[in-house]
Write a protein that holds these residues in place. Sequence first.
Motif, PDB file in Angstrom:
ATOM      1  N   GLN A  45      -5.233 -10.831   4.031  1.00  0.00           N
ATOM      2  CA  GLN A  45      -4.162  -9.870   3.770  1.00  0.00           C
ATOM      3  C   GLN A  45      -4.160  -9.463   2.300  1.00  0.00           C
ATOM      4  O   GLN A  45      -3.952  -8.300   1.980  1.00  0.00           O
ATOM      5  N   LYS A  49      -4.845  -5.668   0.976  1.00  0.00           N
ATOM      6  CA  LYS A  49      -3.922  -4.969   0.066  1.00  0.00           C
ATOM      7  C   LYS A  49      -4.650  -4.476  -1.172  1.00  0.00           C
ATOM      8  O   LYS A  49      -4.399  -3.363  -1.645  1.00  0.00           O
ATOM      9  N   GLU A  53      -4.964  -0.604  -2.328  1.00  0.00           N
ATOM     10  CA  GLU A  53      -4.395  -0.182  -3.613  1.00  0.00           C
ATOM     11  C   GLU A  53      -5.453   0.302  -4.599  1.00  0.00           C
ATOM     12  O   GLU A  53      -5.185   1.191  -5.404  1.00  0.00           O
ATOM     13  N   HIS A  62       1.452   4.397  -1.197  1.00  0.00           N
ATOM     14  CA  HIS A  62       1.409   2.980  -0.833  1.00  0.00           C
ATOM     15  C   HIS A  62       1.099   2.907   0.649  1.00  0.00           C
ATOM     16  O   HIS A  62       1.760   3.552   1.455  1.00  0.00           O
ATOM     17  N   PHE A  63       0.097   2.129   1.006  1.00  0.00           N
ATOM     18  CA  PHE A  63      -0.315   2.022   2.398  1.00  0.00           C
ATOM     19  C   PHE A  63       0.077   0.658   2.937  1.00  0.00           C
ATOM     20  O   PHE A  63      -0.206  -0.364   2.327  1.00  0.00           O
ATOM     21  N   GLU A  64       0.726   0.663   4.095  1.00  0.00           N
ATOM     22  CA  GLU A  64       1.079  -0.584   4.770  1.00  0.00           C
ATOM     23  C   GLU A  64      -0.173  -1.168   5.414  1.00  0.00           C
ATOM     24  O   GLU A  64      -1.148  -0.465   5.664  1.00  0.00           O
ATOM     25  N   THR A  65      -0.141  -2.459   5.722  1.00  0.00           N
ATOM     26  CA  THR A  65      -1.299  -3.111   6.332  1.00  0.00           C
ATOM     27  C   THR A  65      -1.249  -3.058   7.856  1.00  0.00           C
ATOM     28  O   THR A  65      -2.018  -3.737   8.514  1.00  0.00           O
ATOM     29  N   ASN A  66      -0.368  -2.215   8.414  1.00  0.00           N
ATOM     30  CA  ASN A  66      -0.330  -2.057   9.867  1.00  0.00           C
ATOM     31  C   ASN A  66      -1.278  -0.938  10.284  1.00  0.00           C
ATOM     32  O   ASN A  66      -1.945  -0.323   9.454  1.00  0.00           O
ATOM     33  N   GLY A  69      -0.675   2.469   8.656  1.00  0.00           N
ATOM     34  CA  GLY A  69      -1.049   2.469   7.243  1.00  0.00           C
ATOM     35  C   GLY A  69      -2.550   2.531   7.046  1.00  0.00           C
ATOM     36  O   GLY A  69      -3.046   3.223   6.150  1.00  0.00           O
TER      37      GLY A  69
END
Length: 118
Positions: A45, A49, A53, A62-66, A69
């Motif tokens: 994780q 990230k 980033e 900003h990108f989510e890890t789902n 994203g």
Amino acid sequence: MKKVILGILIGSMVLFLNACSSTSVNEKTEPPLSNVSEETNEPSQKELKEILENTIPSLDDHFETNEAGLEAFVRQVEEFPPLVDLSMIDVIRERGMYYFSEDQMNRLNSALDETTAM
């Protein structure tokens, strides 16, 4: 005499079956190795990230890890290949298969090819 031998045989079978079933119960009740799985998930994780980033550092997105994203990240890389940090290309190609679907990896590789071609 037959009853005694039959009793010993049945008793032995019962003890054997009981020993077998208690062994399988003990195996099932052992706690899972959660510490190991957490340790292997944490760096993944963290690495994901960092990839999200650092690949296009000039963007403030900003990108989510789902899943949504990750898809948004792939679209950004496709739209802005010249902005991709060249040091991240090898990281994405080596480690991306752990985070992105096969289709997303194909799209990323195409965009990264454009980046290196420029």
